[in-house]
Design an enzyme around this catalytic site. Structure first.
Site, PDB file in Angstrom:
ATOM      1  N   LYS A  13       0.830  -1.211   0.000  1.00 40.70           N
ATOM      2  CA  LYS A  13       0.000   0.000   0.000  1.00 40.70           C
ATOM      3  C   LYS A  13       0.863   1.258   0.000  1.00 40.70           C
ATOM      4  O   LYS A  13       0.650   2.171  -0.793  1.00 40.70           O
ATOM      5  CB  LYS A  13      -0.918   0.031   1.241  1.00 40.70           C
ATOM      6  CG  LYS A  13      -1.858  -1.155   1.357  1.00 40.70           C
ATOM      7  CD  LYS A  13      -2.752  -1.054   2.598  1.00 40.70           C
ATOM      8  CE  LYS A  13      -2.018  -1.055   3.920  1.00 40.70           C
ATOM      9  NZ  LYS A  13      -1.335  -2.316   4.240  1.00 40.70           N
ATOM     10  N   ARG A  88      -9.784   0.725   8.556  1.00 38.90           N
ATOM     11  CA  ARG A  88      -9.316  -0.612   8.888  1.00 38.90           C
ATOM     12  C   ARG A  88     -10.328  -1.380   9.717  1.00 38.90           C
ATOM     13  O   ARG A  88     -10.033  -2.467  10.201  1.00 38.90           O
ATOM     14  CB  ARG A  88      -8.056  -0.465   9.730  1.00 38.90           C
ATOM     15  CG  ARG A  88      -6.786  -0.975   9.078  1.00 38.90           C
ATOM     16  CD  ARG A  88      -5.655  -0.528   9.974  1.00 38.90           C
ATOM     17  NE  ARG A  88      -4.483  -1.316   9.888  1.00 38.90           N
ATOM     18  CZ  ARG A  88      -3.400  -0.980   9.188  1.00 38.90           C
ATOM     19  NH1 ARG A  88      -3.392   0.107   8.450  1.00 38.90           N
ATOM     20  NH2 ARG A  88      -2.335  -1.729   9.235  1.00 38.90           N
ATOM     21  N   ARG A 127      12.265  -6.608   5.299  1.00 34.49           N
ATOM     22  CA  ARG A 127      12.270  -5.214   5.735  1.00 34.49           C
ATOM     23  C   ARG A 127      12.790  -5.099   7.164  1.00 34.49           C
ATOM     24  O   ARG A 127      13.441  -4.115   7.514  1.00 34.49           O
ATOM     25  CB  ARG A 127      10.862  -4.608   5.635  1.00 34.49           C
ATOM     26  CG  ARG A 127      10.852  -3.114   5.947  1.00 34.49           C
ATOM     27  CD  ARG A 127       9.533  -2.449   5.665  1.00 34.49           C
ATOM     28  NE  ARG A 127       8.490  -2.920   6.557  1.00 34.49           N
ATOM     29  CZ  ARG A 127       7.218  -2.567   6.454  1.00 34.49           C
ATOM     30  NH1 ARG A 127       6.821  -1.750   5.496  1.00 34.49           N
ATOM     31  NH2 ARG A 127       6.336  -3.038   7.302  1.00 34.49           N
ATOM     32  N   ARG A 133      11.680  -2.077  11.681  1.00 33.98           N
ATOM     33  CA  ARG A 133      10.410  -1.575  12.226  1.00 33.98           C
ATOM     34  C   ARG A 133       9.985  -2.483  13.364  1.00 33.98           C
ATOM     35  O   ARG A 133      10.059  -3.705  13.245  1.00 33.98           O
ATOM     36  CB  ARG A 133       9.355  -1.541  11.107  1.00 33.98           C
ATOM     37  CG  ARG A 133       8.475  -0.310  11.173  1.00 33.98           C
ATOM     38  CD  ARG A 133       7.556  -0.223   9.988  1.00 33.98           C
ATOM     39  NE  ARG A 133       6.279  -0.879  10.237  1.00 33.98           N
ATOM     40  CZ  ARG A 133       5.250  -0.789   9.417  1.00 33.98           C
ATOM     41  NH1 ARG A 133       5.341  -0.101   8.299  1.00 33.98           N
ATOM     42  NH2 ARG A 133       4.126  -1.398   9.713  1.00 33.98           N
ATOM     43  N   ARG A 144      -0.587  -9.435  13.068  1.00 30.56           N
ATOM     44  CA  ARG A 144      -1.109  -8.379  12.186  1.00 30.56           C
ATOM     45  C   ARG A 144      -1.962  -8.987  11.072  1.00 30.56           C
ATOM     46  O   ARG A 144      -2.986  -8.414  10.675  1.00 30.56           O
ATOM     47  CB  ARG A 144       0.044  -7.563  11.584  1.00 30.56           C
ATOM     48  CG  ARG A 144       0.644  -6.569  12.582  1.00 30.56           C
ATOM     49  CD  ARG A 144       2.071  -6.180  12.222  1.00 30.56           C
ATOM     50  NE  ARG A 144       2.197  -5.420  11.001  1.00 30.56           N
ATOM     51  CZ  ARG A 144       3.353  -5.301  10.318  1.00 30.56           C
ATOM     52  NH1 ARG A 144       4.446  -5.910  10.758  1.00 30.56           N
ATOM     53  NH2 ARG A 144       3.406  -4.574   9.229  1.00 30.56           N
TER      54      ARG A 144
HETATM   55  P1  AP5 Z   1       4.810  -1.451   1.849  1.00 28.98           P
HETATM   56  O1  AP5 Z   1       4.633  -0.667   0.622  1.00 28.98           O
HETATM   57  O2  AP5 Z   1       5.347  -0.797   3.046  1.00 28.98           O
HETATM   58  O3  AP5 Z   1       3.434  -2.192   2.201  1.00 28.98           O
HETATM   59  P2  AP5 Z   1       2.277  -1.748   3.175  1.00 28.98           P
HETATM   60  O4  AP5 Z   1       1.050  -2.436   2.687  1.00 28.98           O
HETATM   61  O5  AP5 Z   1       2.243  -0.273   3.311  1.00 28.98           O
HETATM   62  O6  AP5 Z   1       2.808  -2.463   4.482  1.00 28.98           O
HETATM   63  P3  AP5 Z   1       2.860  -1.968   5.999  1.00 28.98           P
HETATM   64  O7  AP5 Z   1       3.735  -2.917   6.725  1.00 28.98           O
HETATM   65  O8  AP5 Z   1       3.139  -0.521   6.064  1.00 28.98           O
HETATM   66  O9  AP5 Z   1       1.386  -2.245   6.355  1.00 28.98           O
HETATM   67  P4  AP5 Z   1       0.666  -2.227   7.706  1.00 28.98           P
HETATM   68  O10 AP5 Z   1      -0.721  -2.174   7.274  1.00 28.98           O
HETATM   69  O11 AP5 Z   1       1.033  -3.329   8.623  1.00 28.98           O
HETATM   70  O12 AP5 Z   1       1.299  -0.974   8.430  1.00 28.98           O
HETATM   71  P5  AP5 Z   1       0.719   0.436   8.817  1.00 28.98           P
HETATM   72  O13 AP5 Z   1       1.861   1.338   8.879  1.00 28.98           O
HETATM   73  O14 AP5 Z   1      -0.434   0.785   7.982  1.00 28.98           O
HETATM   74  O15 AP5 Z   1       5.694  -2.742   1.459  1.00 28.98           O
HETATM   75  C1  AP5 Z   1       6.123  -3.659   2.443  1.00 28.98           C
HETATM   76  C2  AP5 Z   1       7.543  -4.145   2.081  1.00 28.98           C
HETATM   77  O16 AP5 Z   1       7.501  -4.847   0.847  1.00 28.98           O
HETATM   78  C3  AP5 Z   1       8.547  -2.999   1.871  1.00 28.98           C
HETATM   79  O17 AP5 Z   1       9.799  -3.402   2.309  1.00 28.98           O
HETATM   80  C4  AP5 Z   1       8.527  -2.770   0.353  1.00 28.98           C
HETATM   81  O18 AP5 Z   1       9.726  -2.266  -0.122  1.00 28.98           O
HETATM   82  C5  AP5 Z   1       8.266  -4.194  -0.149  1.00 28.98           C
HETATM   83  N1  AP5 Z   1       7.473  -4.205  -1.391  1.00 28.98           N
HETATM   84  C6  AP5 Z   1       6.429  -3.381  -1.723  1.00 28.98           C
HETATM   85  N2  AP5 Z   1       5.910  -3.707  -2.913  1.00 28.98           N
HETATM   86  C7  AP5 Z   1       6.620  -4.774  -3.368  1.00 28.98           C
HETATM   87  C8  AP5 Z   1       6.543  -5.572  -4.545  1.00 28.98           C
HETATM   88  N3  AP5 Z   1       5.635  -5.341  -5.505  1.00 28.98           N
HETATM   89  N4  AP5 Z   1       7.423  -6.605  -4.680  1.00 28.98           N
HETATM   90  C9  AP5 Z   1       8.354  -6.848  -3.701  1.00 28.98           C
HETATM   91  N5  AP5 Z   1       8.475  -6.115  -2.566  1.00 28.98           N
HETATM   92  C10 AP5 Z   1       7.610  -5.090  -2.383  1.00 28.98           C
HETATM   93  O19 AP5 Z   1       0.175   0.151  10.287  1.00 28.98           O
HETATM   94  C11 AP5 Z   1       1.035  -0.146  11.353  1.00 28.98           C
HETATM   95  C12 AP5 Z   1       0.266  -0.180  12.659  1.00 28.98           C
HETATM   96  O20 AP5 Z   1      -0.293   1.102  12.908  1.00 28.98           O
HETATM   97  C13 AP5 Z   1      -0.922  -1.135  12.716  1.00 28.98           C
HETATM   98  O21 AP5 Z   1      -0.532  -2.452  13.076  1.00 28.98           O
HETATM   99  C14 AP5 Z   1      -1.769  -0.480  13.800  1.00 28.98           C
HETATM  100  O22 AP5 Z   1      -1.236  -0.734  15.068  1.00 28.98           O
HETATM  101  C15 AP5 Z   1      -1.586   0.991  13.506  1.00 28.98           C
HETATM  102  N6  AP5 Z   1      -2.571   1.532  12.550  1.00 28.98           N
HETATM  103  C16 AP5 Z   1      -2.321   2.041  11.310  1.00 28.98           C
HETATM  104  N7  AP5 Z   1      -3.457   2.455  10.729  1.00 28.98           N
HETATM  105  C17 AP5 Z   1      -4.452   2.192  11.615  1.00 28.98           C
HETATM  106  C18 AP5 Z   1      -5.857   2.364  11.575  1.00 28.98           C
HETATM  107  N8  AP5 Z   1      -6.482   2.895  10.505  1.00 28.98           N
HETATM  108  N9  AP5 Z   1      -6.566   1.969  12.655  1.00 28.98           N
HETATM  109  C19 AP5 Z   1      -5.978   1.451  13.742  1.00 28.98           C
HETATM  110  N10 AP5 Z   1      -4.645   1.242  13.845  1.00 28.98           N
HETATM  111  C20 AP5 Z   1      -3.894   1.613  12.781  1.00 28.98           C
HETATM  112 MG    MG Z   2       2.498   1.061   4.929  1.00 31.79          MG
END
Ligand code: AP5
Ligand code: MG
Length: 191
Positions: A13, A88, A127, A133, A144
């Protein structure tokens, strides 16, 4: 254009949202990034938030909806946005609908980036080596993914029922995913 990205942790994402935001001049709003910044700032709220992030649990809906409302009230969503990691939960999706109605806005596309769990694990463990992280470790990744299945995946049906869902295959190179994304935004194909 107003877009929501749905997808499991590690589905890409953030990668795609960043690219699309630059490409189209849209405002990229990642709730995860906002929350990590709050943690870094070390405020009392940040301290509380850290516990949720480290455990891989969702931060309470009222905190998150408050964060998004601040952005909407500041006018940051007025010229096109990409929401990355929000909504979410059902309550967040309903909160977003209320907020958009209040500001006379709507969602054009909800893009689901689909990737198998095994690929996700590999990506996030990689990562972990590169960036360290705090929630990228085996146990928290498993948790997760479970939280995603239970609390976020029901939104797929929520948005499909509204005719907004577009699904793309996220298990391709980032450039190929971006091409698929551009195609669904062009055609508005429903999936
Ligand atoms: P990346 O692009 O970072 O993917 P992502 O979907 O953004 O993954 P996240 O780990 O950020 O998702 P998340 O939902 O767990 O975290 P968030 O920060 O939202 O890619 C991931 C990896 O793969 C990278 O290393 C990238 O380089 C690689 N990659 C990307 N595309 C690729 C491809 N095509 N091929 C190969 N490699 C690739 O949330 C974190 C925490 O915050 C949650 O657990 C929760 O505690 C809190 N939180 C966030 N939002 C909310 C909400 N709305 N409500 C409640 N809690 C929330
Ligand atoms: Mg992300």
């Amino acid at each position: 254009m107003n877009i929501v990205f749905l997808g499991a942790p590690g589905s890409g994402k953030g990668t795609q949202a960043q690219k699309l935001a630059t490409n189209r001049g849209l405002f990229h709003l990642s709730t995860g990034d906002l929350l990590r910044t709050a943690v870094k700032n070390g405020s009392p709220l940040g301290q509380k938030i850290r516990q949720y992030l480290d455990a891989g649990n969702l931060v309470p809906d009222d905190v998150i909806i408050g964060l998004i409302e601040e952005q909407a009230d500041a006018g940051n969503l007025s010229n096109g946005f990409i929401l990355d990691g929000f909504p979410r939960s059902q309550a967040q999706a309903e909160g977003l609908d209320r907020m958009l109605t209040k500001h006379h806005m709507h969602i054009d596309h909800v893009v689901l980036i689909s990737v198998d769990d095994s690929v996700i694990r590999q990506r996030l463990l990689r990562r972990a080596e590169l960036e360290g992280r705090s929630d990228d470790n085996e146990a928290t990744i498993t948790h997760r993914l479970k939280v995603y299945r239970n609390q976020t995946e029901p939104l797929v049906t929520y948005y499909r029922d509204r005719g907004l869902l577009r699904t793309i295959d996220g298990d391709q190179t980032p450039d190929d995913v971006f091409a698929a994304l551009s195609a669904v935004l062009r055609n508005g194909t429903t999936a």
